[in-house]
Design an enzyme around this catalytic site. Structure first.
Site, short mmCIF file in Angstrom:
data_model
loop_
_atom_site.label_atom_id
_atom_site.label_comp_id
_atom_site.label_asym_id
_atom_site.label_seq_id
_atom_site.Cartn_x
_atom_site.Cartn_y
_atom_site.Cartn_z
N LYS A 138 -12.19 -3.32 3.08
CA LYS A 138 -11.29 -3.76 2.01
C LYS A 138 -11.31 -5.28 1.88
O LYS A 138 -11.36 -6.00 2.87
CB LYS A 138 -9.88 -3.26 2.33
CG LYS A 138 -8.84 -3.46 1.23
CD LYS A 138 -7.52 -2.82 1.64
CE LYS A 138 -6.43 -2.99 0.60
NZ LYS A 138 -5.16 -2.35 1.04
N SER A 179 -3.01 0.60 -2.30
CA SER A 179 -3.85 -0.48 -2.78
C SER A 179 -5.30 -0.37 -2.32
O SER A 179 -6.18 -1.04 -2.84
CB SER A 179 -3.28 -1.82 -2.32
OG SER A 179 -3.29 -1.93 -0.89
N SER A 218 -0.75 2.41 1.62
CA SER A 218 -1.94 1.96 0.90
C SER A 218 -3.26 2.49 1.43
O SER A 218 -4.29 2.33 0.78
CB SER A 218 -1.99 0.43 0.86
OG SER A 218 -1.04 -0.07 -0.04
#
Length: 428
Positions: free
Chosen positions: A54, A130, A153
């Site tokens: 990420k 996210s 997330s």
């Protein structure tokens, strides 16, 4: 280049123009701009595995933008985050970095300066947030991925994309080289196509920091050898596992509970005070904790959602409303731990619906109290370890089941998760 890396890179080149899971892919396994041999294969736990990371986690040579225009053009002078160093030591190929909501604040990736990530099951729909880029990458390209989880997330994209995602026990996976959202709730965690590969990734990034030593991979293997759950008491959490879920989600969850019971687990319904209604508490706690990172980037191109979060944090800091949120956080932590003294795990659907269409009102706004967050913020606020794993389909789209464990009991997630995965595979 390993066969697995070759397949992943080919698939990314073919499809990621549509999906937008990645914001950066290494030019080649040696990626000269990183100064690191991204294709190095050792004989460690992850030898030959391909891992995506990420974009709020530092990877040498890649952007470290956190989905924000305020960081998109920063010079790439940073080194690897500690978790990325551990990936390389374990023999993994770090193939690139993945999309996210700006500063990890959102539920759909639509607030990203890179644009949204699309769901591999239906590109009209969100991959979640996210960590939507990581979830989509796992589902589309058969890779492993790292995400971060502050209020769901990792688990929400895992549920929407039909993969496994884990928020490890607080403090067991290092966050050095990770841009903060709300430090007291943030976790770095693994995502994978199945429980066993996710366990290997978890063990590699946690190492000896897992309480009692690395045990999650052994727990998953034990479930594969012994699917029996006799003696395991599980708590089905109301109202998180009731009619506030969409009918198809609830049907898949009920079938999974029946499979757990068929394996010998004892499932009892419990009510944890305030669980299922904690979005206001979560908003207050996280908005104040997010102030340092957002204030640092103010005036440098923050998006509308991040600016709104900044305003809310400033309004709440030092107020009675924030103090009350902290008081309630303490109460729900105690209430959850009390349940977990009687039951080994708590269970619920991960999210009450399947992946929504992109462009849905409020999905890109972390202040809109999105329905996707209803059942996930609890684990972060109460300091619990949590896993989402796929349990079936509703309207052709993945449904996830959530397991929550007392801090330090991550192995229980993998033991029961692998047993359920095996039971559902045997019944299909």
């Amino acid at each position: 280049m390993s066969a697995r890396l070759d397949r992943a890179r080919s698939a990314i080149a073919e499809r990621d123009g549509e999906l937008g899971a990645f914001v950066h892919v290494a030019d080649d396994p040696g990626d000269a701009d990183s100064g690191t041999d991204l294709g190095r294969v050792g004989d460690g736990l992850l030898a030959g595995e391909v891992v995506a990371v990420k974009d709020n986690i530092a990877v040498a040579g890649a952007p470290w933008a956190c989905g924000s225009a305020s960081r998109r053009d920063l010079p790439r002078t940073h080194g690897d985050a500690e978790v990325v160093t551990r990936l390389r030591r374990a023999g993994a190929h770090v193939v690139g970095t993945t999309n996210l909501d700006e500063f990890a604040m959102g539920a759909s990736t639509e607030s990203s300066a890179w644009g949204p990530t699309r769901n591999p099951w239906d590109p009209r729909r969100t991959a979640g947030g996210s960590s939507g880029g990581s979830g989509a990458a796992v589902a589309a390209y058969d890779v492993l991925a790292l995400g971060t989880d502050t209020g769901g997330s990792i688990r929400e994209p895992a549920a929407f994309c039909g993969v496994v995602g884990v928020a490890p026990s607080p403090g067991t996976v290092p966050t050095d080289g990770v841009v903060d959202f709300a430090p007291s709730l943030d976790r770095v965690g693994p995502m994978g196509p199945d429980v066993a590969r996710t366990a290997a990734l978890h063990e590699a990034i946690a190492g000896a920091s897992v309480p009692g030593g690395p045990r999650v991979l052994a727990a998953a293997a034990e479930a594969g050898a012994r699917g029996d759950l006799t003696g395991w008491r599980l708590a089905r959490v109301a109202p998180m596992s009731g009619e506030r879920n969409d009918p198809g989600v609830l049907a898949a969850f009920d079938a999974a509970v029946a499979a757990l019971e068929d394996r010998g687990a004892e499932v009892e319904e419990v009510t944890v005070p305030r669980f299922g209604d904690l979005l206001d508490v979560y908003l207050a706690v996280t908005s104040v904790e997010a102030l340092p990172v957002l204030a640092e980037h103010e005036g440098r191109g923050l998006g509308d959602e991040a600016l709104s979060r900044l305003e809310v944090g400033r309004r709440l800091a030092g107020t009675a409303e924030h103090a009350e949120a902290l008081r309630l956080r303490g109460l729900i932590t105690a209430d959850a731990r009390e349940v977990l003294e009687r039951c080994r795990l708590m269970i619920s659907p991960t999210v009450p619906l399947v992946a929504p269409l992109l462009g849905r009102a409020g999905m890109d706004d972390p202040l809109a109290r999105p329905r996707t967050d209803w059942w996930t913020v609890e684990a972060n606020l109460a300091g619990l370890a949590a896993m989402s794993l796929p349990i079936g389909r509703s309207d052709g789209l993945p449904v996830g089941l959530q397991l929550m464990a007392a801090p330090g009991d991550d192995a229980a997630l993998y033991r029961v998760g692998a047993a359920l995965e095996g039971a559902l595979a045997g019944s299909s």
